[in-house]
Design a protein around this motif. Structure first.
Motif, PDB file in Angstrom:
ATOM      1  N   SER A 209     -73.453 -37.180 -15.860  1.00 44.39           N
ATOM      2  CA  SER A 209     -74.633 -37.327 -15.019  1.00 44.39           C
ATOM      3  C   SER A 209     -74.992 -35.970 -14.433  1.00 44.39           C
ATOM      4  N   PHE A 210     -76.281 -35.708 -14.260  1.00 45.41           N
ATOM      5  CA  PHE A 210     -76.687 -34.451 -13.633  1.00 45.41           C
ATOM      6  C   PHE A 210     -76.239 -34.390 -12.179  1.00 45.41           C
ATOM      7  N   LEU A 211     -75.859 -35.518 -11.615  1.00 48.41           N
ATOM      8  CA  LEU A 211     -75.377 -35.534 -10.241  1.00 48.41           C
ATOM      9  C   LEU A 211     -73.854 -35.512 -10.159  1.00 48.41           C
ATOM     10  N   GLY A 212     -73.178 -35.460 -11.302  1.00 42.16           N
ATOM     11  CA  GLY A 212     -71.723 -35.380 -11.315  1.00 42.16           C
ATOM     12  C   GLY A 212     -71.243 -34.048 -10.764  1.00 42.16           C
TER      13      GLY A 212
ATOM     14  N   PRO B 274     -75.264 -30.824  -4.605  1.00 46.02           N
ATOM     15  CA  PRO B 274     -75.264 -32.203  -5.137  1.00 46.02           C
ATOM     16  C   PRO B 274     -74.990 -33.273  -4.075  1.00 46.02           C
ATOM     17  N   SER B 275     -74.111 -32.991  -3.108  1.00 47.37           N
ATOM     18  CA  SER B 275     -73.823 -34.008  -2.094  1.00 47.37           C
ATOM     19  C   SER B 275     -75.039 -34.224  -1.177  1.00 47.37           C
TER      20      SER B 275
ATOM     21  N   ASP C  66     -83.033 -45.124  -0.692  1.00 46.35           N
ATOM     22  CA  ASP C  66     -82.618 -46.303  -1.457  1.00 46.35           C
ATOM     23  C   ASP C  66     -82.853 -46.116  -2.957  1.00 46.35           C
ATOM     24  N   VAL C  67     -82.618 -44.877  -3.446  1.00 45.58           N
ATOM     25  CA  VAL C  67     -82.736 -44.570  -4.864  1.00 45.58           C
ATOM     26  C   VAL C  67     -81.324 -44.524  -5.432  1.00 45.58           C
ATOM     27  N   HIS C  68     -81.109 -45.246  -6.513  1.00 47.06           N
ATOM     28  CA  HIS C  68     -79.774 -45.327  -7.126  1.00 47.06           C
ATOM     29  C   HIS C  68     -79.837 -44.702  -8.512  1.00 47.06           C
ATOM     30  N   PRO C  69     -79.386 -43.438  -8.643  1.00 46.99           N
ATOM     31  CA  PRO C  69     -79.470 -42.773  -9.940  1.00 46.99           C
ATOM     32  C   PRO C  69     -78.586 -43.434 -10.971  1.00 46.99           C
TER      33      PRO C  69
END
Length: 161
Positions: A41-44, A142-143, A153-156
């Motif tokens: 994930s790009f958020l990893g 990222p955090s 309330d966005v859940h990637p």
């Protein structure tokens, strides 16, 4: 006789599985700073970095992500757009050059551009690309990004926690 055939079949299976394990796909990093992430994930979380032209071993694939191992042993996930099966070499393109390339040249090459291609594009399309250059320099923690998304309330998708 039957025992020998079973032993031979088992030995062959072990050899084949070892050969398959050794035949991991080798790819090259095609971007200036390839980020190796803990999850696909790009958020990893970023657990390592790979430079343009560096070879990585690919052991698995999941969607648009590849599980890679860097030469130093760091393992994680890279997006497939940052990888190529071509062997990339860093060499000067001009006669009488210094034999090295700048970071900007590496980044352009990784994106499929050269200084000439970019100049031709600017000439034919016009415009000022200063705003785009400024956007490319922006980076986010990222955090903090995950906290922002959570408040909205966005859940990637893709494994971000």
């Amino acid at each position: 006789m039957r025992y020998r055939k079973l032993t031979l079949a088992l030995a062959l299976a072990v050899c084949l599985s070892g050969a398959i394990a050794l035949a991991a796909k080798v790819m090259s990093v095609s971007v200036r700073d390839g980020q190796v992430r803990q999850s696909p994930s790009f958020l990893g979380k970023i657990v390592g970095k790979a430079s343009y032209g560096q070879s990585v071993d690919v052991s698995a694939e999941q969607g648009d992500w590849a599980k890679v191992t860097l030469p130093g042993g760091v393992s994680g996930w890279m997006h497939r757009t940052a990888l190529t099966t071509e062997k990339l070499a860093l060499a000067s393109g001009g006669a009488g050059g210094t034999g090295s390339v700048s970071g900007k040249e590496m980044a352009l090459a990784g994106k499929g551009f050269s200084a000439q291609v970019e100049a031709d594009y600017r000439r034919s399309h016009g415009g000022d690309f200063a705003a785009i250059d400024a956007m490319e320099r922006i980076s986010y923690n990222p955090s903090q990004l995950l906290a922002f998304l959570s408040k909205g309330d966005v859940h990637p998708q893709g494994g971000a926690k």
